[in-house]
Design an enzyme around this catalytic site. Structure first.
Site, PDB file in Angstrom:
ATOM      1  N   ASN A 212     -10.436  -0.639  -0.375  1.00 16.13           N
ATOM      2  CA  ASN A 212      -8.265  -0.283  -0.548  1.00 16.13           C
ATOM      3  C   ASN A 212      -8.294  -0.787  -1.282  1.00 16.13           C
ATOM      4  O   ASN A 212      -8.200  -1.844  -1.430  1.00 16.13           O
ATOM      5  CB  ASN A 212      -8.279  -0.929   1.225  1.00 16.13           C
ATOM      6  CG  ASN A 212      -6.928  -0.496   1.469  1.00 16.13           C
ATOM      7  OD1 ASN A 212      -6.003  -0.018   0.561  1.00 16.13           O
ATOM      8  ND2 ASN A 212      -5.809  -1.290   2.208  1.00 16.13           N
TER       9      ASN A 212
ATOM     10  N   CYS B 211       0.615  -1.604   0.007  1.00 16.47           N
ATOM     11  CA  CYS B 211       0.079  -0.015  -0.082  1.00 16.47           C
ATOM     12  C   CYS B 211       0.458   1.080  -0.585  1.00 16.47           C
ATOM     13  O   CYS B 211       0.374   2.180  -0.362  1.00 16.47           O
ATOM     14  CB  CYS B 211      -0.756  -0.421   1.084  1.00 16.47           C
ATOM     15  SG  CYS B 211      -1.716  -1.605   0.845  1.00 16.47           S
TER      16      CYS B 211
ATOM     17  N   HIS C  25      -3.160   7.329   2.027  1.00 17.62           N
ATOM     18  CA  HIS C  25      -3.529   5.753   1.866  1.00 17.62           C
ATOM     19  C   HIS C  25      -5.178   5.177   2.260  1.00 17.62           C
ATOM     20  O   HIS C  25      -5.055   5.720   3.424  1.00 17.62           O
ATOM     21  CB  HIS C  25      -3.069   4.309   2.219  1.00 17.62           C
ATOM     22  CG  HIS C  25      -3.313   3.605   1.943  1.00 17.62           C
ATOM     23  ND1 HIS C  25      -3.942   3.330   0.705  1.00 17.62           N
ATOM     24  CD2 HIS C  25      -3.498   2.756   2.540  1.00 17.62           C
ATOM     25  CE1 HIS C  25      -4.482   1.730   0.781  1.00 17.62           C
ATOM     26  NE2 HIS C  25      -4.101   1.128   2.078  1.00 17.62           N
TER      27      HIS C  25
END
Length: 328
Positions: A285, A122, A255
């Protein structure tokens, strides 16, 4: 004269298959897994996500995002002299040929420009931007295509409601170019392999077959605790490096993993939530794609304007984390 790197174009792409929490809950119920829109939203802030179609690869998503970034930058694909692509879900087992090389081929770039993948989960896009910034400032490259792309739906265990409801697929891209004006003001990257076990895909390939568990595993509470701490620290490191105060940040683009982590980060930095770009509700996500997806959305809807100072930061498996402070 100093050389700077500047973002001159952004692009993004989401697969057409949008799945709401209610739709996902109905699919999981057929497997005997109970969840609900309220359960998911309360814990993550996620209401929907997008899933790639069968046969649709990370490179396919990346190409569409790249086209948008190139168009905004007013460039042809052949103008690009370096491709850096961040992904944890490459097109090919073992990651080769690299997905960056696949994208190069699909974009029709035949000028011999180097292309490489970056794997920091990520945090991947932040890592990739930092690498691009260094290459440009060194004078080695002038126009770099930086991409974050994921098809996380392919590594989710849809019998584990604690993880399968959180992730989605998508891609985002930016074109970074050499500039006489400051663009990227500071980058800071970190990793701590001792925490690798709390967010990982523990399986491996052995003699041509999958050995162990090939699905994503996450220790949610451990990730949450670590993420809030390191995101605050790395953002402050970037501010110190750029000689700026948190109050000078126009937009925080973290993020997009969990709305509570994001809100906690903004609070620690003393930033009002109105200064944070939030897409997790609609995208879920999307790992390395989440920051460029959010950036492109905010640029195109007019929130992020030329001259604005943007803090982008991510944290992911590895354990990795980093931040990029940039003037648009």
């Amino acid at each position: 004269m100093s050389i700077y790197s500047k973002i001159v174009g952004t692009g993004s792409y989401l697969p057409s298959n949008r799945v709401t929490n209610d739709e996902l809950a109905q699919q999981l119920a057929k497997k005997g897994i109970e969840t609900s829109d309220e359960w998911i939203v309360t814990r993550s802030g996620i209401s929907a996500r997008h899933y790639a179609a069968p046969g649709q690869l990370s490179s396919d998503l990346a190409v569409e995002a790249s086209k948008g970034a190139l168009e905004m930058a007013g460039l042809q694909a052949s103008d690009i002299d370096l491709i850096i692509l961040a992904t944890s879900t490459p097109d090919h087992l073992g990651g080769f040929p690299s997905t960056a090389c696949v994208v190069q081929r699909k974009l029709g770039i035949t000028n011999g420009a180097p292309a490489m993948d970056v794997q920091a989960v990520c945090s991947g896009f932040v890592y990739a931007m930092s690498v691009a910034d260094s290459f440009i400032k060194s004078g080695a490259h002038k126009k770099v295509l930086v991409i974050g792309t994921e098809v996380f739906s392919r590594i989710l265990n849809f019998e584990d409601r604690t993880t399968c409801v959180l992730f989605g697929d998508g891609a985002g891209a930016v074109v970074m170019a050499a500039s006489e004006e400051p663009g990227v003001l500071a980058t800071k990257l970190h990793a701590d392999g001792s925490h690798g076990h709390i967010l990982c895909v523990p399986g491996s390939v052995d003699n041509g077959a999958i050995s162990g568990n090939a699905y994503l595993y996450m220790d949610g509470p451990a990730v949450f605790k670590l993420a809030v701490s390191v995101l605050d620290k790395v953002a402050r490191e970037a501010l110190v490096a750029a000689n700026l105060d948190a109050a000078e940040i126009d937009w925080l683009i973290p993020h997009q993993a969990n709305i509570r982590i994001m809100q906690g980060t903004a609070k620690k930095l003393g930033l009002p939530l109105e200064k944070m770009v939030v897409t997790v509700g609609e995208h879920g996500n999307t790992s390395a794609a989440s920051i460029p997806l959010a950036l492109d959305l905010a640029v195109r809807d007019g929130r992020v304007k030329p001259g604005h100072t943007v803090m982008m930061e991510g944290v992911g498996g590895g354990f990795t984390w980093g931040a990029v402070l940039a003037r648009m």
